[in-house]
Structure formats: structure tokens, C-alpha cells
Design an enzyme around this catalytic site. Structure first.
Site, PDB file in Angstrom:
ATOM      1  N   CYS A  59       0.856  -1.183   0.000  1.00  0.00           N
ATOM      2  CA  CYS A  59       0.000   0.000   0.000  1.00  0.00           C
ATOM      3  C   CYS A  59       0.897   1.240   0.000  1.00  0.00           C
ATOM      4  CB  CYS A  59      -0.896   0.001   1.234  1.00  0.00           C
ATOM      5  SG  CYS A  59      -1.918   1.482   1.386  1.00  0.00           S
ATOM      6  N   CYS A  62       0.389   3.261   3.488  1.00  0.00           N
ATOM      7  CA  CYS A  62       0.840   2.789   4.811  1.00  0.00           C
ATOM      8  C   CYS A  62       1.904   1.705   4.760  1.00  0.00           C
ATOM      9  CB  CYS A  62      -0.351   2.297   5.623  1.00  0.00           C
ATOM     10  SG  CYS A  62      -1.031   0.722   5.045  1.00  0.00           S
ATOM     11  N   CYS A  77      -7.099  -4.539 -18.974  1.00  0.00           N
ATOM     12  CA  CYS A  77      -8.154  -3.616 -18.574  1.00  0.00           C
ATOM     13  C   CYS A  77      -7.629  -2.189 -18.372  1.00  0.00           C
ATOM     14  CB  CYS A  77      -8.847  -4.103 -17.304  1.00  0.00           C
ATOM     15  SG  CYS A  77      -7.820  -4.003 -15.825  1.00  0.00           S
ATOM     16  N   CYS A 108      -7.414  -0.990   1.630  1.00  0.00           N
ATOM     17  CA  CYS A 108      -6.345  -1.540   2.465  1.00  0.00           C
ATOM     18  C   CYS A 108      -6.916  -1.738   3.869  1.00  0.00           C
ATOM     19  CB  CYS A 108      -5.163  -0.571   2.492  1.00  0.00           C
ATOM     20  SG  CYS A 108      -3.867  -1.041   3.667  1.00  0.00           S
ATOM     21  N   CYS A 111      -5.022   0.794   6.579  1.00  0.00           N
ATOM     22  CA  CYS A 111      -5.230   2.245   6.638  1.00  0.00           C
ATOM     23  C   CYS A 111      -6.537   2.701   6.010  1.00  0.00           C
ATOM     24  CB  CYS A 111      -4.052   2.978   6.001  1.00  0.00           C
ATOM     25  SG  CYS A 111      -3.936   2.798   4.208  1.00  0.00           S
ATOM     26  N   HIS A 114      -8.359   3.621  -0.430  1.00  0.00           N
ATOM     27  CA  HIS A 114      -8.953   3.048  -1.635  1.00  0.00           C
ATOM     28  C   HIS A 114      -7.856   2.489  -2.524  1.00  0.00           C
ATOM     29  CE1 HIS A 114     -11.577   2.699  -5.140  1.00  0.00           C
ATOM     30  NE2 HIS A 114     -10.641   3.326  -5.841  1.00  0.00           N
ATOM     31  N   HIS A 117     -11.091  -1.895  -7.338  1.00  0.00           N
ATOM     32  CA  HIS A 117     -12.308  -2.705  -7.263  1.00  0.00           C
ATOM     33  C   HIS A 117     -11.978  -4.149  -7.598  1.00  0.00           C
ATOM     34  CE1 HIS A 117     -14.003   1.341  -7.677  1.00  0.00           C
ATOM     35  NE2 HIS A 117     -15.027   0.852  -6.992  1.00  0.00           N
ATOM     36  N   ASP A 125      -9.028 -16.767 -16.830  1.00  0.00           N
ATOM     37  CA  ASP A 125      -8.420 -18.070 -16.591  1.00  0.00           C
ATOM     38  C   ASP A 125      -7.421 -17.930 -15.446  1.00  0.00           C
ATOM     39  OD1 ASP A 125      -7.756 -20.718 -16.823  1.00  0.00           O
ATOM     40  OD2 ASP A 125      -6.346 -20.392 -18.479  1.00  0.00           O
ATOM     41  N   ARG A 131     -10.849 -10.624 -10.512  1.00  0.00           N
ATOM     42  CA  ARG A 131      -9.899  -9.627 -10.999  1.00  0.00           C
ATOM     43  C   ARG A 131      -9.896  -8.458 -10.025  1.00  0.00           C
ATOM     44  NH1 ARG A 131     -10.609  -5.059 -14.448  1.00  0.00           N
ATOM     45  NH2 ARG A 131     -12.665  -5.856 -15.018  1.00  0.00           N
ATOM     46  N   CYS A 133      -8.755  -5.176  -9.663  1.00  0.00           N
ATOM     47  CA  CYS A 133      -8.338  -4.108 -10.570  1.00  0.00           C
ATOM     48  C   CYS A 133      -7.869  -2.948  -9.687  1.00  0.00           C
ATOM     49  CB  CYS A 133      -9.537  -3.718 -11.424  1.00  0.00           C
ATOM     50  SG  CYS A 133      -9.196  -2.518 -12.679  1.00  0.00           S
TER      51      CYS A 133
END
Length: 145
Positions: A59, A62, A77, A108, A111, A114, A117, A125, A131, A133
Site C-alpha cells: 500500500c 501505509c 483492462c 487496504c 489504513c 482506496h 475494485h 483463466d 480480478r 483491478c
């Protein structure tokens, strides 16, 4: 004997308790917008989108360990994608109904910043068919030695 040090001057040891002003001092404006205000970096612009370096992704806010490079895969993506976090207790998943979409936000656990998603059932696969992302700006890569 009592502690004469005022509580307000004691350093914050738990990043989840930092104030917005403290986060603004620790993070760049772009990092603050994504990590603390749930923003998103533009697709295909992040430093880790195509990285294949072996190591641990931490992260950026933190320094908590979140993902390993072995869990990263190419989803095309526009953001780094992982099929699993390092451990389930490293992240928090929260329903996100913003922007007229039903998604699951990833934070996280240490802390509450964000990260991005997580999406399920998209036919990837991978061992989990998930996923994660994640915004590159939410991460920092610690290369393996």
C-alpha cells in the site's frame, strides 16, 4: 505518575486514525485523490500496469503488504490486475454503488485507503476467477532480492 505529554502531540501509530490534513501532508495530490477520495487513475497510465518485476506490492499510503507478483496477471483492462490478495485479512471489500454501477470496492485493511475494485465471473483463466483491478498509484512495488 501521569504522562505529561499531551495526547494531541503523540505521533499517530495507526494510519487508520490519521486526519485528512495528515494524509495531505504524507501523499501527493494525485495519491490523495485516489487513496483517500476513491478516485481512479486513467487506464493504461499507471506505472505497474505492464510490470513483470517479481516482488511484493505494498500500500502506497501505509506500506502494508497487499499482493505478490505471482498473483498478477494481464487482463488488458488498463490497471494492474491480481487474482488474489496476499491474504484475505490484508484488504476490505465494500459494496460500491457509485456512478450508477454495482461494484465491490477494495480498501487496504490497515489504513482504509482506496485501492480499486474487484470483479468476479468475467471468465478470466485464473485460480479464483476474480480480478482485483488496482490503481498503480495505490501501490508501490518492493522488488524481490
Amino acid at each position: 505518575m501521569t504522562d505529561s505529554t499531551p495526547e494531541s502531540t503523540a505521533p499517530a501509530t495507526n494510519p487508520a486514525t490519521l486526519t485528512d490534513e495528515e494524509w495531505k501532508q504524507r501523499l501527493t495530490p494525485a495519491e490523495y485523490r485516489v487513496l483517500r477520495q476513491a478516485g481512479t487513475e486513467a487506464p493504461f497510465t499507471g506505472e505497474y500496469t505492464d510490470t513483470k518485476t517479481v516482488g511484493v506490492y505494498r500500500c502506497r499510503a501505509c506500506d502494508a503488504e497487499l499482493f505478490r507478483s505471482e498473483q498478477k496477471f494481464e487482463s488488458h483492462c488498463g490497471w494492474p490486475s491480481f487474482f488474489s490478495p496476499l491474504a484475505g485479512d490484508k484488504i476490505i471489500e465494500v459494496e460500491d454503488n457509485s456512478l450508477g454501477m454495482k461494484r465491490v470496492e477494495v480498501l487496504c485493511a490497515n489504513c482504509r485507503s482506496h485501492l480499486g475494485h474487484v470483479f468476479a465471473g468475467e471468465g478470466y483463466d485464473t485460480p479464483t476467477d476474480l480480478r482485483y483491478c488496482i490503481n498503480s498509484i495505490s501501490l508501490k512495488l518492493e522488488p524481490a532480492e
